[in-house]
Design a protein around this motif. Structure first.
Motif, PDB file in Angstrom:
ATOM      1  N   ALA A  46       0.837  -1.199   0.000  1.00 18.72           N
ATOM      2  CA  ALA A  46       0.000   0.000   0.000  1.00 18.72           C
ATOM      3  C   ALA A  46       0.873   1.251   0.000  1.00 18.72           C
ATOM      4  CB  ALA A  46      -0.929  -0.003   1.208  1.00 18.72           C
ATOM      5  N   MET A  51      -0.235   5.467  -0.988  1.00 22.14           N
ATOM      6  CA  MET A  51      -1.360   5.773  -0.104  1.00 22.14           C
ATOM      7  C   MET A  51      -0.910   6.723   0.993  1.00 22.14           C
ATOM      8  SD  MET A  51      -3.225   2.053  -0.050  1.00 22.14           S
ATOM      9  CE  MET A  51      -4.543   2.584   1.018  1.00 22.14           C
ATOM     10  N   SER A  52      -1.874   7.444   1.569  1.00 22.89           N
ATOM     11  CA  SER A  52      -1.568   8.465   2.575  1.00 22.89           C
ATOM     12  C   SER A  52      -1.068   7.829   3.868  1.00 22.89           C
ATOM     13  CB  SER A  52      -2.811   9.304   2.871  1.00 22.89           C
ATOM     14  OG  SER A  52      -3.747   8.559   3.620  1.00 22.89           O
ATOM     15  N   GLN A  55      -3.940   6.441   5.950  1.00 23.63           N
ATOM     16  CA  GLN A  55      -4.408   5.119   5.518  1.00 23.63           C
ATOM     17  C   GLN A  55      -3.418   4.032   5.941  1.00 23.63           C
ATOM     18  OE1 GLN A  55      -4.732   6.403   1.460  1.00 23.63           O
ATOM     19  NE2 GLN A  55      -6.952   6.092   1.453  1.00 23.63           N
ATOM     20  N   ILE A  93      -7.397  -0.501   0.633  1.00 17.83           N
ATOM     21  CA  ILE A  93      -6.652  -0.404  -0.634  1.00 17.83           C
ATOM     22  C   ILE A  93      -7.612  -0.266  -1.808  1.00 17.83           C
ATOM     23  CG2 ILE A  93      -5.154  -1.664  -2.234  1.00 17.83           C
ATOM     24  CD1 ILE A  93      -3.773  -2.874   0.260  1.00 17.83           C
ATOM     25  N   TYR A  96      -9.042   3.216  -2.020  1.00 19.38           N
ATOM     26  CA  TYR A  96      -8.015   4.133  -2.525  1.00 19.38           C
ATOM     27  C   TYR A  96      -7.885   4.004  -4.043  1.00 19.38           C
ATOM     28  CZ  TYR A  96      -3.423   5.962  -3.678  1.00 19.38           C
ATOM     29  OH  TYR A  96      -2.391   6.638  -4.270  1.00 19.38           O
ATOM     30  N   HIS A 100      -8.531   6.999  -6.675  1.00 18.28           N
ATOM     31  CA  HIS A 100      -7.374   7.632  -7.309  1.00 18.28           C
ATOM     32  C   HIS A 100      -7.002   7.039  -8.668  1.00 18.28           C
ATOM     33  CE1 HIS A 100      -6.573  10.165  -3.879  1.00 18.28           C
ATOM     34  NE2 HIS A 100      -6.804   9.128  -3.103  1.00 18.28           N
TER      35      HIS A 100
END
Length: 116
Positions: A46, A51-52, A55, A93, A96, A100
């Motif tokens: 991830a 990913m942030s 997250q 995941i 996300y 995105h």
């Protein structure tokens, strides 16, 4: 990885899927370390997706909760059976990726490209 850890086969009679997380969790210490490492791999992937940090922290928290509470004898084994940290992480995941990378969608576990 999520399917192997959480849904390897279905327990007859109760129709509940179980995987290596529940099975290896029966082995004291070593089983919990192995399954936590496999779960951490999902968090690593991830991270590679960009990913942030929030997250990633949620995902690491899921793996951590599973590892810590899963290490408790007997109660931890029941917890492993009920708390599916890797399934939760896979949902994070997928959300996300859907947000995105809208050019791909998930159809029964496989990514499918959509021409727009």
């Amino acid at each position: 990885m999520e399917a192997v850890l959480e849904r390897l086969f279905v327990v007859p009679g109760i129709n509940r899927p179980v995987g290596l997380d529940s099975i290896l969790g029966l082995v004291p210490v070593v089983g919990d370390i192995v399954t936590a490492s496999m779960g951490a791999w999902l968090v690593w992937e991830a991270r590679n997706l960009g990913m942030s940090k929030f997250q990633l922290a949620r995902m690491a928290g899921n793996v951590g909760i599973d590892a810590v509470l899963g290490a408790v004898p007997i109660v931890g084994d029941l917890f492993d059976f009920a708390f599916r940290s890797n399934s939760r992480n896979l949902r994070i995941i997928k959300r996300y990726l859907d947000k995105h990378h809208p050019g791909t969608i998930m159809v029964e576990g496989e990514a499918v490209a959509i021409d727009r």
